[in-house]
Design a protein around this motif. Structure first.
Motif, short mmCIF file in Angstrom:
data_model
loop_
_atom_site.label_atom_id
_atom_site.label_comp_id
_atom_site.label_asym_id
_atom_site.label_seq_id
_atom_site.Cartn_x
_atom_site.Cartn_y
_atom_site.Cartn_z
N ASN A 104 0.85 -1.18 0.00
CA ASN A 104 0.00 0.00 0.00
C ASN A 104 0.89 1.23 0.00
O ASN A 104 1.85 1.31 0.76
CB ASN A 104 -0.89 0.02 1.25
CG ASN A 104 -1.70 1.31 1.36
OD1 ASN A 104 -1.22 2.32 1.86
ND2 ASN A 104 -2.94 1.27 0.87
N ASN A 118 -4.94 9.85 0.08
CA ASN A 118 -5.41 8.62 -0.57
C ASN A 118 -4.34 7.54 -0.55
O ASN A 118 -3.16 7.83 -0.36
CB ASN A 118 -5.91 8.88 -1.99
CG ASN A 118 -4.84 9.34 -2.96
OD1 ASN A 118 -3.68 9.55 -2.63
ND2 ASN A 118 -5.23 9.54 -4.20
N SER A 119 -4.79 6.31 -0.73
CA SER A 119 -3.83 5.21 -0.84
C SER A 119 -4.41 4.11 -1.72
O SER A 119 -5.63 4.01 -1.89
CB SER A 119 -3.47 4.64 0.54
OG SER A 119 -4.45 3.76 1.03
N ARG A 120 -3.50 3.35 -2.29
CA ARG A 120 -3.88 2.22 -3.16
C ARG A 120 -2.92 1.07 -2.94
O ARG A 120 -1.83 1.25 -2.41
CB ARG A 120 -3.77 2.59 -4.64
CG ARG A 120 -4.77 3.56 -5.13
CD ARG A 120 -4.55 3.82 -6.63
NE ARG A 120 -4.94 5.18 -6.93
CZ ARG A 120 -4.45 5.90 -7.93
NH1 ARG A 120 -3.55 5.36 -8.75
NH2 ARG A 120 -4.86 7.12 -8.11
N TYR A 122 -0.50 -1.91 -4.69
CA TYR A 122 0.35 -2.17 -5.85
C TYR A 122 0.96 -3.56 -5.68
O TYR A 122 0.97 -4.11 -4.58
CB TYR A 122 1.48 -1.14 -5.94
CG TYR A 122 1.00 0.29 -6.07
CD1 TYR A 122 0.90 0.89 -7.32
CD2 TYR A 122 0.63 1.03 -4.94
CE1 TYR A 122 0.45 2.20 -7.45
CE2 TYR A 122 0.18 2.33 -5.06
CZ TYR A 122 0.09 2.91 -6.32
OH TYR A 122 -0.36 4.20 -6.43
N HIS A 139 -10.83 -3.36 -2.06
CA HIS A 139 -11.28 -2.25 -2.91
C HIS A 139 -12.81 -2.22 -2.99
O HIS A 139 -13.43 -1.16 -2.88
CB HIS A 139 -10.67 -2.34 -4.32
CG HIS A 139 -10.94 -1.13 -5.14
ND1 HIS A 139 -11.96 -1.07 -6.07
CD2 HIS A 139 -10.37 0.10 -5.14
CE1 HIS A 139 -11.98 0.14 -6.61
NE2 HIS A 139 -11.02 0.87 -6.07
N PHE A 243 -7.23 0.45 0.87
CA PHE A 243 -7.41 1.54 -0.09
C PHE A 243 -8.01 2.71 0.65
O PHE A 243 -8.78 2.52 1.61
CB PHE A 243 -8.38 1.14 -1.22
CG PHE A 243 -7.80 0.18 -2.23
CD1 PHE A 243 -7.23 0.64 -3.41
CD2 PHE A 243 -7.86 -1.19 -2.01
CE1 PHE A 243 -6.72 -0.24 -4.34
CE2 PHE A 243 -7.34 -2.09 -2.95
CZ PHE A 243 -6.76 -1.60 -4.11
N HIS A 245 -9.86 6.71 0.03
CA HIS A 245 -10.30 7.88 -0.73
C HIS A 245 -10.67 9.00 0.24
O HIS A 245 -11.12 8.74 1.37
CB HIS A 245 -11.54 7.56 -1.56
CG HIS A 245 -11.24 6.93 -2.90
ND1 HIS A 245 -10.33 7.44 -3.78
CD2 HIS A 245 -11.78 5.83 -3.50
CE1 HIS A 245 -10.30 6.69 -4.88
NE2 HIS A 245 -11.16 5.70 -4.73
N SER A 260 -8.74 8.00 -9.45
CA SER A 260 -7.58 7.99 -10.34
C SER A 260 -7.93 8.60 -11.69
O SER A 260 -8.76 8.05 -12.42
CB SER A 260 -7.12 6.54 -10.55
OG SER A 260 -6.20 6.49 -11.61
N PHE A 265 -6.43 2.37 -10.63
CA PHE A 265 -6.71 2.20 -9.21
C PHE A 265 -6.45 0.79 -8.73
O PHE A 265 -6.54 0.50 -7.55
CB PHE A 265 -8.15 2.59 -8.90
CG PHE A 265 -9.16 1.76 -9.65
CD1 PHE A 265 -9.61 0.57 -9.11
CD2 PHE A 265 -9.62 2.16 -10.90
CE1 PHE A 265 -10.54 -0.21 -9.79
CE2 PHE A 265 -10.54 1.40 -11.58
CZ PHE A 265 -10.99 0.21 -11.05
N HIS A 266 -6.12 -0.11 -9.63
CA HIS A 266 -5.96 -1.51 -9.23
C HIS A 266 -4.64 -2.04 -9.74
O HIS A 266 -4.23 -1.70 -10.86
CB HIS A 266 -7.12 -2.34 -9.82
CG HIS A 266 -7.18 -3.73 -9.28
ND1 HIS A 266 -6.40 -4.74 -9.77
CD2 HIS A 266 -7.92 -4.27 -8.28
CE1 HIS A 266 -6.66 -5.85 -9.08
NE2 HIS A 266 -7.58 -5.58 -8.19
#
Ligand code: MF3
Ligand code: CO
Ligand code: CO
Length: 271
Positions: A104, A118-120, A122, A139, A243, A245, A260, A265-266
């Motif tokens: 993340n 924000n975070s996603r 990877y 997600h 994740f 937002h 995004s 986003f994925h």
């Protein structure tokens, strides 16, 4: 530049922003999301987390913005990078990514006084089926939580939607960290829980700005913080995903400030 805070605090102590404040959040949220888009192409085996953090800091500063995390409670980096069983607040440094690591990346910037957080997730190299499932469930849980954001619903409806989804997939919701109000400050009321009872908690009202940032574990929900004072890990050392937002409540529902722009986003999206 110091500016007076806008809007007012409601009876639950949550700030209600006037409609003109959405523009600032939209701009900061977009920049924070573009930063996560930018970094996607750099996540691969052999790269250090410190190198990724350096790119993130440069991106924010080149845009004329400021990192919200550098100097925050003594934290010294422009991102948190949390790998595999690290739940959140992983500190970037000399750690080298290896094939199959999931991570993340959490970035918060301040643009013209407004915070975008924000975070996603990877992946470095190949994503395992087990971790892909974890990431998809996390997600989807975030987006189901966001779908519950509208005036008249309560914060408990957000948490309940997230918890129901995670637990229906035999995963668990971390209780030790939560989302938060934000705007012209980084962390404000309320605590946004990622679990709970429908209808519980404060009511949602148009003009509220906050994050939703569920951390979902493959194993048990328990976490502990390492001796560096920041790094939170799962107690059972099983993998975890998150994740985040930043959103604003509108008359109809909500606006996601940190979508995004590139659709990245994925982790399985083309980078
Ligand atoms: N961005 C994190 C959040 O979602 C906070 C990070 S604080 C730090 O609230 F100091 F660890 F960077
Ligand atoms: Co946050
Ligand atoms: Co964050």
């Amino acid at each position: 530049m110091h500016r007076a805070k806008t809007g007012f605090l409601n009876k639950d102590g949550i700030r209600i922003h006037p409609p003109e404040d959405f523009a600032g959040m939209r701009a900061s949220g977009r920049l924070a999301a573009e930063c996560l888009d930018m970094i996607a192409g750099h996540v691969k085996p052999g790269v250090t987390t410190g190198e990724l953090d350096g790119r993130i800091q440069a991106f924010i500063e080149d845009a004329g913005a400021v990192s919200a995390t550098i100097g925050y409670r003594g934290y010294q980096h422009a991102s948190c990078i949390s790998i595999n069983h690290v739940v959140c607040h992983g500190i970037p440094g000399s750690k080298v990514l290896k094939d199959g690591d999931i991570l993340n990346i959490d970035v918060t910037c301040i643009l013209d006084g407004w915070f975008g957080d924000n975070s996603r997730m990877y992946v470095a190299g190949k994503l395992s089926r087990r971790d892909e499932r974890l990431i998809n469930v996390t997600h989807d849980a975030l987006m189901l939580g966001i779908a519950a954001v509208k005036p008249g619903n309560s914060f408990g409806d957000i948490g309940a939607a997230i918890q129901r989804h995670a637990e229906s997939h035999r995963m668990s919701v971390v209780r030790d960290f939560c989302g938060h109000g934000l705007g012209q400050v980084f962390h404000a009321a309320p605590n946004v829980l990622h679990y709970g009872q429908p209808g519980s908690g404060p009511k949602l009202e148009a003009g509220m700005f906050f994050t939703i940032e569920p951390m979902i574990n493959l194993g048990r929900p328990g976490t502990k913080v390492l001796s560096d004072g920041w790094t939170a890990v799962t107690k059972d050392r099983k993998n975890t995903a998150q994740f985040e937002h930043s959103v604003g409540v509108t008359a109809e529902g909500c606006e996601i400030f940190t979508l995004s722009p590139a659709g990245k986003f994925h982790p399985t999206w083309a980078t």
